[in-house]
Motif scaffolding. Structure first.
Motif, mmCIF file in Angstrom:
data_model
loop_
_atom_site.group_PDB
_atom_site.id
_atom_site.type_symbol
_atom_site.label_atom_id
_atom_site.label_comp_id
_atom_site.label_asym_id
_atom_site.label_seq_id
_atom_site.Cartn_x
_atom_site.Cartn_y
_atom_site.Cartn_z
ATOM 1 N N SER A 32 -37.665 32.326 29.263
ATOM 2 C CA SER A 32 -36.685 32.760 28.272
ATOM 3 C C SER A 32 -37.383 33.507 27.145
ATOM 4 O O SER A 32 -38.486 33.141 26.732
ATOM 5 C CB SER A 32 -35.945 31.541 27.702
ATOM 6 N N SER A 33 -36.700 34.526 26.646
ATOM 7 C CA SER A 33 -37.229 35.280 25.507
ATOM 8 C C SER A 33 -36.670 34.749 24.187
ATOM 9 O O SER A 33 -36.998 35.273 23.123
ATOM 10 C CB SER A 33 -36.899 36.768 25.652
ATOM 11 N N THR A 34 -35.837 33.720 24.262
ATOM 12 C CA THR A 34 -35.272 33.105 23.068
ATOM 13 C C THR A 34 -35.488 31.594 23.136
ATOM 14 O O THR A 34 -35.768 31.034 24.191
ATOM 15 C CB THR A 34 -33.765 33.400 22.954
ATOM 16 N N THR A 35 -35.317 30.940 21.998
ATOM 17 C CA THR A 35 -35.518 29.499 21.909
ATOM 18 C C THR A 35 -34.265 28.761 22.367
ATOM 19 O O THR A 35 -33.209 28.898 21.755
ATOM 20 C CB THR A 35 -35.836 29.093 20.462
ATOM 21 N N PRO A 36 -34.368 27.963 23.430
ATOM 22 C CA PRO A 36 -33.209 27.178 23.878
ATOM 23 C C PRO A 36 -32.870 26.084 22.866
ATOM 24 O O PRO A 36 -33.701 25.697 22.042
ATOM 25 C CB PRO A 36 -33.682 26.551 25.189
ATOM 26 N N ALA A 37 -31.649 25.587 22.972
ATOM 27 C CA ALA A 37 -31.192 24.488 22.121
ATOM 28 C C ALA A 37 -31.066 23.223 22.959
ATOM 29 O O ALA A 37 -30.913 23.281 24.183
ATOM 30 C CB ALA A 37 -29.849 24.837 21.488
ATOM 31 N N ILE A 38 -31.108 22.082 22.299
ATOM 32 C CA ILE A 38 -31.046 20.799 22.982
ATOM 33 C C ILE A 38 -29.715 20.602 23.729
ATOM 34 O O ILE A 38 -29.620 19.817 24.656
ATOM 35 C CB ILE A 38 -31.333 19.642 22.003
ATOM 36 N N ASP A 39 -28.678 21.377 23.346
ATOM 37 C CA ASP A 39 -27.396 21.292 24.050
ATOM 38 C C ASP A 39 -27.353 22.182 25.292
ATOM 39 O O ASP A 39 -26.329 22.285 25.952
ATOM 40 C CB ASP A 39 -26.231 21.603 23.113
ATOM 41 N N GLY A 40 -28.482 22.843 25.613
ATOM 42 C CA GLY A 40 -28.565 23.663 26.823
ATOM 43 C C GLY A 40 -28.206 25.117 26.639
ATOM 44 O O GLY A 40 -28.235 25.894 27.593
ATOM 45 N N ASN A 82 -39.497 46.031 32.805
ATOM 46 C CA ASN A 82 -39.959 45.267 31.646
ATOM 47 C C ASN A 82 -39.039 44.066 31.409
ATOM 48 O O ASN A 82 -37.822 44.215 31.361
ATOM 49 C CB ASN A 82 -39.951 46.199 30.428
ATOM 50 N N TRP A 83 -39.627 42.862 31.267
ATOM 51 C CA TRP A 83 -38.844 41.648 30.983
ATOM 52 C C TRP A 83 -38.798 41.344 29.491
ATOM 53 O O TRP A 83 -38.084 40.456 29.066
ATOM 54 C CB TRP A 83 -39.445 40.434 31.689
ATOM 55 N N GLY A 84 -39.608 42.030 28.704
ATOM 56 C CA GLY A 84 -39.690 41.712 27.286
ATOM 57 C C GLY A 84 -40.737 40.634 27.054
ATOM 58 O O GLY A 84 -41.568 40.347 27.919
ATOM 59 N N THR A 85 -40.696 40.010 25.893
ATOM 60 C CA THR A 85 -41.662 38.965 25.558
ATOM 61 C C THR A 85 -41.050 37.597 25.842
ATOM 62 O O THR A 85 -40.044 37.215 25.236
ATOM 63 C CB THR A 85 -42.075 39.057 24.084
ATOM 64 N N MET A 86 -41.672 36.887 26.767
ATOM 65 C CA MET A 86 -41.218 35.549 27.139
ATOM 66 C C MET A 86 -41.886 34.536 26.212
ATOM 67 O O MET A 86 -43.107 34.554 26.039
ATOM 68 C CB MET A 86 -41.564 35.239 28.592
ATOM 69 N N THR A 87 -41.077 33.676 25.608
ATOM 70 C CA THR A 87 -41.588 32.716 24.636
ATOM 71 C C THR A 87 -41.458 31.265 25.090
ATOM 72 O O THR A 87 -42.116 30.391 24.537
ATOM 73 C CB THR A 87 -40.851 32.868 23.292
ATOM 74 N N HIS A 88 -40.595 31.005 26.078
ATOM 75 C CA HIS A 88 -40.321 29.639 26.510
ATOM 76 C C HIS A 88 -40.229 29.538 28.032
ATOM 77 O O HIS A 88 -39.861 30.507 28.701
ATOM 78 C CB HIS A 88 -38.996 29.150 25.924
ATOM 79 N N PHE A 89 -40.556 28.345 28.537
ATOM 80 C CA PHE A 89 -40.220 28.051 29.930
ATOM 81 C C PHE A 89 -38.986 27.169 29.913
ATOM 82 O O PHE A 89 -38.727 26.437 28.945
ATOM 83 C CB PHE A 89 -41.387 27.417 30.692
ATOM 84 N N VAL A 90 -38.195 27.263 30.966
ATOM 85 C CA VAL A 90 -36.965 26.492 31.107
ATOM 86 C C VAL A 90 -36.929 25.910 32.511
ATOM 87 O O VAL A 90 -37.441 26.507 33.452
ATOM 88 C CB VAL A 90 -35.715 27.360 30.838
ATOM 89 N N ILE A 91 -36.336 24.737 32.653
ATOM 90 C CA ILE A 91 -36.177 24.118 33.967
ATOM 91 C C ILE A 91 -34.706 23.811 34.174
ATOM 92 O O ILE A 91 -34.080 23.156 33.332
ATOM 93 C CB ILE A 91 -37.036 22.850 34.106
#
Length: 133
Positions: A32-40, A82-91
């Protein structure tokens, strides 16, 4: 971080108080290129038309002190754009769509240009259950 959905799913299934939905049989790693939230919510994955697809997690080791890690490198398909800048992994619990279960920041954000293969090195991804905040 574990999403509230996943923590409730694990607790309900482990203690038998809510077994639907059942625990997933397979798990899929994404970026993900953005920060996920705890609510998914809040996940921004690259477009599939750019060569992106989640990767099935099939190389996780046995837990040690409540922590599991990847026992082999995990590589995404080569980017075709181009995917952009990835900042997070998600499962997730599905290769497409599905429910976000776990996420965390990458140790170093990664700019993914065309013809790039993103690899999570052996042992560098660690997963654990944590207390909700």
């Amino acid at each position: 971080m574990n999403t509230t959905y996943f923590l409730n799913q694990v607790m309900g299934n482990v203690f038998g108080t809510k077994k639907t939905p059942a625990l997933p049989a397979k798990f899929y790693l994404g970026l993900s290129s953005t920060t996920p939230a705890i609510d998914g919510t809040g996940v921004t994955e690259p477009l599939s038309s750019s060569g992106y697809a989640r990767v099935e997690l099939s190389t996780l080791g046995e837990p040690t002190n409540g922590v599991i890690s990847n026992t082999a490198d995990i590589s995404f398909d080569e980017s075709t754009a181009n995917w952009g800048t990835m900042t997070h992994f998600v499962i997730y619990d599905s290769q497409e769509g599905g429910n976000l279960l776990v996420f965390d920041a990458l140790s170093t954000p990664r700019s993914v240009e065309t013809a790039t293969i993103v690899t999570i090195k052996q042992g560098s991804m660690t997963l654990s259950l944590v207390n909700p905040s």
